[in-house]
Each structure stands twice: as structure tokens, then as C-alpha cells.
Write an enzyme that holds these catalytic residues in place. Structure first.
Site, short mmCIF file in Angstrom:
data_model
loop_
_atom_site.label_atom_id
_atom_site.label_comp_id
_atom_site.label_asym_id
_atom_site.label_seq_id
_atom_site.Cartn_x
_atom_site.Cartn_y
_atom_site.Cartn_z
N ASP A 140 6.37 6.86 19.45
CA ASP A 140 7.61 7.66 19.16
C ASP A 140 7.50 9.05 19.75
O ASP A 140 8.45 9.69 19.92
CB ASP A 140 7.71 7.76 17.72
CG ASP A 140 9.09 7.10 17.29
OD1 ASP A 140 9.95 6.68 18.13
OD2 ASP A 140 9.64 7.59 16.45
N ASP A 435 9.59 2.65 3.86
CA ASP A 435 8.82 1.39 3.40
C ASP A 435 9.08 0.80 1.85
O ASP A 435 9.35 -0.20 1.75
CB ASP A 435 7.24 1.68 3.87
CG ASP A 435 6.61 3.03 3.49
OD1 ASP A 435 7.38 3.64 2.47
OD2 ASP A 435 5.74 3.63 4.13
#
Length: 725
Positions: A140, A435
Site C-alpha cells: 500500500d 476485520d
């Protein structure tokens, strides 16, 4: 045994001693009820300030009671899993599914490229058919240094993977493996070991040299066309999608030195533009899901953080024992392995091992339908992660794409516009613990999850080596979990009727971390301040009402000690864990609560803080010696809070000792014994903090600005309470 008789691929055992624990828990609950009755029936009639302080304690005790009830859901019904990998091999060795693995990284400075590729190499070398493995590095940061390191790793893998399988190497992270064996003695070591170590060290030197330069030397860039993708690179927040297939598993020439197929290896950096939200790790994971679907389309996916290398080469097979079980496998959406850490010291100065959560609480959640998804070390079914109602798009037999430009479009900024990605498909957006909310959503659709904690740990990572890193990490978790409680995905209403009550309470236990700060802060300050004025807030030792307080407090302490020791900890480690319990709840959770509220009303934007995975040599040395590290470059507000509370209790305790010396000590001890014990414990547990504030001279001491501010605030509070009340 009949040929058609069902033989499971895994078994589940109930935790031992459940009946005894439940009796113990019920006795504690009765004690808590008596404490609440005492508070209601003994509200002071005289003294308005005392009455309100008393009511405040009653409110704090109600909160502690409710939180304690929630925490029982994580202990009431613990289960333990065991897999039978030999049965899996006997039945399905020729029909094992493809597995796509995503290794996530986001910053080459905080997450060094050597650490990243060690994780990549460890999962490439799984004890699993290589032609059925595909490994994706999701970068990223879009760093050409990380790409270069992966390019080097792709070449080293041709030697490393056959070496691991030939000699049954564990762990299969080369860096960890070479550290685990003795110092090199080339005359005594097998030639293969000497050669592979030399290859690794040469690769390591090249990567570290490039990292120190901060750029890729031109002679290296000219040898591989993949570097051309950085020609239009502006910054880590403004660049095109970058995708490079370094090893193509479809290519018959993609083999190791023994001629066996290599796993597919892909570098992915999704497109980023300042004007488009990138949704942090969740956005990166969703780009991986789409890209991998077109390249390899493994029905099983694993995601690991770049600092969590594989420590067990059979983890894929363990996970498949759950997914491929003929009777129970159909209901399992994901298999969560625990986070374990290789840099934990003996007594865990920052309680960074997550020991009780790993060895107790997640087993308890598993007993009620499954653990939380924690964002790393988790195997998913692709079709379920994509959202069941989108089967037509997500589960079809896709033809592999050959055109890299078409693949890049899947990682573009605009691809998700007007789609359900981040909502009903993939990882959820809008929460710093994406998550957890994703796992909850999956379970609310009727699926179950499994927690598997094998004897040989599946993954090993690195935990915080400074107090500030630990507090910042805990703040992010507390803030994110509280955001879930306030969101439409709250386990209180969204999950009602969709998952078991036990699992609902288990989620609430984590979602209530942040608001628990207020009860803890109140209990850490008010009783100690009233010591200065000689006003008791608890029953005296000769009163029958003293018994429930004494029982609940001692039972909680002794049980937590037994639980910690049973989980493999030490007595000093438990004491350090109690200190971190206090620091988290009075600082991390407080700031996490405030940030969550500000973001919910639009006054603050979502952020994702990456904790450092490497430390300076002097910081590492103090960490290994278990000396608490306060040496932050600036005076963190969290340090000011914990230091002020600690010093306030110290001043109150010193003031009490002065009064005891001047008055009737026996009478004071009899009437205020619980307050004295509470204040004394808070002073004793903060000894490392007092050292950092007042005694230490090394670089790890508390910043002087924190010392001055906290001393001033604590003295002012004590003076005002004593003379102005």
C-alpha cells in the site's frame, strides 16, 4: 469400520473444569450483588459532595458488574480443536483446492523490506502443492524498494523452497530459520546449508544496501522492465495501479532448481489518488480479492500481515481440515489462527503477548459459534467473504486474465464506485478494525468460524517494544471496537437473533473497552482523594459488608493470576499485565472513546496508525532488560494522563501516612482499609513509572515536559480537593 462411515477431519473437545469454574463464577456474581446492595442501602445522608461521590462509585461498580458478565461469555464454554491432516491427505491429496495468500505491507520504513520478504518466502514454502499456491504482496506504499526486495525473493525462492522441503525446515522464514540454528561453522555444516545461507546473506546485503540508498541503482533497474511502472509515480498517495507477475504458475518454465513448479508470485499496489478515499488496509484487501480472482481464483484465501511470518508449514492443511470436513465443514466461513510474537520477553513488560485472549478468550468465543476475525493469520472461503448474494460475480469459474492492464483496472480508484464493495462485498469500510466488523457480518449471515491454536504456533510476529507503541495500538483497537458498537453493525442490535447470546456478549466485551475508561479512572482517583480527608467510602473491616468486597476483589485477583499462569505466563508477567490493564483503561481507552465520538459526529476523519516493527538498538536493549520505555520524542497526552493519576495516588498515600503517624493508626486502618489497599496498590504498581518520572537518567526516561505537567496537575487536584471542598 464400514466404508461409508463418517470419519471427521477435526474434532472438538470441551474445556475441562467447566462445572467448577461456573460454580466459582456464580459465587462471584452473588458477591457483586451484595456490593451493589450495600451501595444502595448505605448512601450517606450528610455531605452533598460525599453523597454524589458515593453514587459515582455505585455507577462505576454497576459498570464493572455488567462488563464482568460480558467477559464470562468468553470463559463459560471454552472449546479446543484438533485436526487430522493424515486423513485429509488420504482422501483429498489429489483434489486439494487452490489457495491465494495476501501479505499486506504499507510502509517500507516502518516495515522493512527484508521483514516483508521473509514473510513472503515463509508462505511460499508451505507444505502444500506449489502449483496450487499463489502469493500476492499487497504494497500500500507502492514502494519500488519493496518491489525490488520481492524481485530478489522470487529468485531466491528457486533455491529456498526445495531446500525447505528436502530438509523439512521449520520455520520457513529464512531469517528466522538461520537465527534458530547455531552460529555458522562452515567446516561442520552440510554444504547445502552453507550454500543457502550464503545466498540469503548476499540477497540481504543487496536489499539493505538499496534501502540505505533510498533508491534502486540504475544498473539493477535496467535489468527488469517492472521498474518502468514507477516512471509516473508521484507519491505513495498519488500513483497508478502497479501490478507485476514475478512468477507465473502457468508458465512451464517457472520451476525451482529441482524442476518442480513454483508458486505464483504477484506484486500489487492499487491505484491511489488524493481525491478518492483509499480505505486503508480494507481497500487494499478488496483490491487483492478482485485481482487474485482473475489470476488464480483460489477458493480459499489467507491474509497475513507482513510482520507475521509462517512458523508452521502445515497451517494450510490444518485449515483445510475444517473447510473440507464432510459434515461440519460446510458451515465454516473462516479459520482464525492466533497472533503469537517472537520478541516477547520472559515477563512481558508491556503484556504484549495477548496471552489470556489467545489461550482463553478466543477458545470461549469459539464455543459459541466462532472467534472474531482479527485481520491476520486467517483463512477465508472466497465465496463467503465476497457475500453470498453475489455468488454469480464472485464464485464463477473465471478464465485467467492475460492482459495486465485489465487486471490493473480491478485495483483502480474508481472501480468500486456504485458497487457493494466495502459494504456487502469484501472487507467492510468505515471502521479502523475493519476485520472485526467483517467477521461479525459474516457470522450474522449464518456462517460459523473456527479458532485453531496448534501446539506449534502457526504465525510469529513482533509486538510493541515501547509503552507508547503499545498504548497507540490499544487505542486503535478500542476506538474501532467502540465504533462498531455505535454503528449499524452493533452486536447489540444488528447481531440480535442472528448469532448466539454468548457470542453477542463476547463481542460486547471488546466493544465496551473504550467506555470502561470512565469507571476505571473514577475508581483510580476518587477513593484516594477521600483518603486525604479521612472519609471512608467502603465498609470498615469489622462490618459484615466488608466480606463481599474482600471476596470479589481477592477472587478476581487470584483467578486472573491462575488464568495467566495456566496460559504459560509468570507471576511477574501477571503483575505487568495488571499494570497494562490500568494504563490501557486510563489512557488508550479514554482517547479511543473520544476519537470514536468525534468521528461519529463528523468532527474527525478515519485514520489508520501503523506501529513500528523495528526499534533502535538502545530501545531494544532496554526492552530485553525489561525496562519500561518512556522516551518519546514528544509529551504524549496519554503519558500525561497515566503519570498524573499515578502521582495523585502517591501524594494521597503520603498524606495518609502523615495522618496515620499523627492520629490513631488502628482506627484509620479499621475504617478505611479498602481505600488504603486500593491507593497503596496503585502506588506500588506504578513504581516503574515513578522511576521514569523522577529517578532514571537514560534516554528511556519520561520526557521532562510530562513530569512537570503531571506533577503540577496532581498537586493542584489534591490541594483543591483538600482545602476547597
Amino acid at each position: 469400520m464400514a466404508s461409508n462411515e463418517y470419519v471427521p477431519l477435526f474434532e472438538t473437545e470441551r474445556g475441562k473444569g467447566r462445572f467448577i469454574y461456573r460454580l466459582f463464577a456464580m459465587s462471584v456474581f452473588v458477591g457483586i450483588c451484595f456490593i451493589l446492595v450495600y451501595r444502595v442501602s448505605h448512601i450517606p445522608r450528610a455531605g452533598k459532595d460525599v453523597r454524589w461521590s458515593w453514587i459515582g462509585l455505585f455507577g462505576a461498580e454497576i459498570w464493572f458488574a455488567l462488563y464482568w458478565v460480558c467477559s464470562q461469555a468468553l470463559r463459560w464454554n471454552c472449546v479446543y480443536r484438533r485436526t487430522f491432516k493424515e486423513r485429509l491427505s488420504q482422501r483429498y491429496e489429489n483434489d486439494l483446492p487452490r489457495v491465494d495468500i495476501c501479505v499486506c505491507t504499507a510502509d517500507p520504513k516502518i516495515e522493512p523490506p527484508m521483514m516483508v520478504i521473509n514473510t513472503v518466502l515463509s508462505v511460499m514454502a508451505y507444505n502444500y502443492p506449489s502449483e496450487k499456491l499463489s502469493v500476492y504482496l499487497s504494497d500500500d506504499a507502492g514502494s519500488d524498494l519493496t518491489f525490488y526486495a520481492l524481485l530478489e525473493a522470487s529468485r531466491f525462492a528457486k533455491q529456498w523452497i526445495p531446500y525447505c522441503k528436502k530438509y523439512y525446515v521449520e520455520p520457513r522464514s529464512p531469517g528466522a530459520y538461520f537465527l534458530s540454528i547455531s552460529e555458522p561453522h562452515e567446516a561442520e555444516e552440510p554444504k547445502e546449508l552453507v550454500a543457502i545461507r550464503k545466498l540469503y546473506e548476499d540477497m540481504e546485503n543487496r536489499i539493505i544496501r538499496a534501502a540505505k540508498l533510498g533508491r534502486i541503482p540504475e544498473e539493477i533497474k535496467s535489468k527488469h522492465g517492472g521498474f518502468a511502472q514507477w516512471d509516473s509515480f508521484s507519491s505513495r498517495r498519488d500513483h497508478d495501479a502497479i501490478l507485476q507477475i514475478l512468477i507465473d504458475g502457468r508458465d512451464p518454465n517457472a520451476t525451482d532448481i529441482d524442476g518442480y513448479p513454483l508458486p505464483t508470485l504477484v506484486y500489487v499496489a492499487r491505484e491511489k489518488r488524493p481525491q478518492y478515499p483509499h480505505n486503508f488496509k480494507a481497500g487494499a484487501m478488496n483490491a487483492f480479492i478482485r485481482v487474485s480472482e482473475k489470476i488464480s481464483n483460489g477458493p480459499v484465501m489467507l491474509n497475513v500481515d507482513c510482520d507475521m511470518y509462517s512458523n508452521n508449514s502445515n497451517s494450510v492443511r490444518d485449515a483445510l481440515c475444517f473447510f473440507m470436513d464432510e459434515e461440519k465443514g460446510r458451515e465454516i466461513a473462516f479459520v482464525q489462527f492466533p497472533q503469537n510474537f517472537e520478541n516477547i520477553t520472559k515477563n512481558e513488560i508491556y503484556s504484549g503477548s495477548l496471552r489470556v485472549g489467545r489461550e482463553v478468550e478466543f477458545h470461549g468465543a469459539d464455543g459459541y459459534g466462532g472467534p472474531l476475525y482479527i485481520g491476520t493469520g486467517c483463512f477465508h472461503r472466497r465465496e463467503i467473504l465476497c457475500g453470498k448474494k453475489f455468488d454469480n460475480e464472485c464464485v464463477g469459474e473465471w478464465k485467467r486474465e492475460e492482459n495486465v492492464n485489465k487486471l490493473k483496472a480491478l485495483a483502480s480508484c474508481t472501480y468500486e464506485q456504485n458497487t457493494e464493495w466495502g459494504k456487502e462485498m469484501g472487507i467492510k469500510y468505515g471502521c479502523s478494525v475493519e476485520d472485526v466488523v467483517t467477521g461479525l457480518s459474516i457470522q450474522c449471515k449464518g456462517w460459523k468460524s473456527v479458532y485453531f491454536n496448534p501446539e506449534r504456533k502457526a504465525f510469529l510476529g513482533v509486538t510493541a517494544t515501547t509503552l507508547l507503541e503499545m498504548l497507540v495500538q490499544q487505542k486503535r483497537w478500542a476506538e474501532g471496537d467502540f465504533q462498531i458498537l455505535l454503528s449499524k453493525y452493533s452486536p447489540v442490535w444488528y447481531a440480535h437473533g442472528k448469532i448466539s447470546i454468548g457470542l453477542q456478549l463476547g463481542y460486547c466485551c471488546y466493544c465496551l473497552w473504550a467506555p470502561s475508561c470512565f469507571a476505571t479512572i473514577y475508581y483510580s482517583i476518587i477513593p484516594s482523594l477521600y483518603l486525604l480527608r479521612g472519609i471512608p467510602l467502603f465498609p470498615q473491616s469489622s462490618s459484615p459488608w466488608f466480606i463481599p468486597f474482600a471476596y470479589v476483589i481477592s477472587a478476581r485477583l487470584f483467578y486472573s493470576l491462575a488464568e495467566f499462569l495456566w496460559s504459560g505466563g509468570t507471576i511477574l508477567g501477571w503483575w505487568n499485565d495488571q499494570r497494562m490493564w490500568l494504563y490501557k483503561r486510563t489512557s488508550s481507552y479514554l482517547f479511543g472513546f473520544m476519537d470514536a465520538i468525534l468521528k461519529s459526529i463528523g468532527f474527525s476523519e478515519q485514520a489508520f496508525v501503523i506501529t513500528a516493527k523495528v526499534a533502535d538498538d538502545d530501545v531494544s536493549e532496554r526492552y530485553q532488560k525489561e525496562r519500561m520505555e518512556f522516551g518519546a520524542s514528544s509529551s504524549s497526552p496519554m503519558f500525561i494522563v497515566i503519570a498524573t493519576i499515578a502521582l495523585l495516588n502517591l501524594f494521597c498515600f503520603v498524606g495518609l501516612m502523615k495522618k496515620v503517624a499523627m492520629n490513631d493508626a488502628a482506627m484509620t486502618l479499621n475504617t478505611m482499609v479498602l481505600q488504603i489497599l486500593l491507593c497503596g496498590t496503585l502506588v506500588f504498581i506504578n513504581w516503574p513509572l515513578f522511576q521514569g518520572l523522577l529517578l532514571r537518567k537514560d534516554k528511556g526516561k519520561m520526557p521532562s515536559t510530562v513530569t512537570v505537567k503531571s506533577v503540577g496537575i496532581a498537586l493542584f487536584a489534591c490541594t483543591c480537593f483538600l482545602f476547597l471542598s
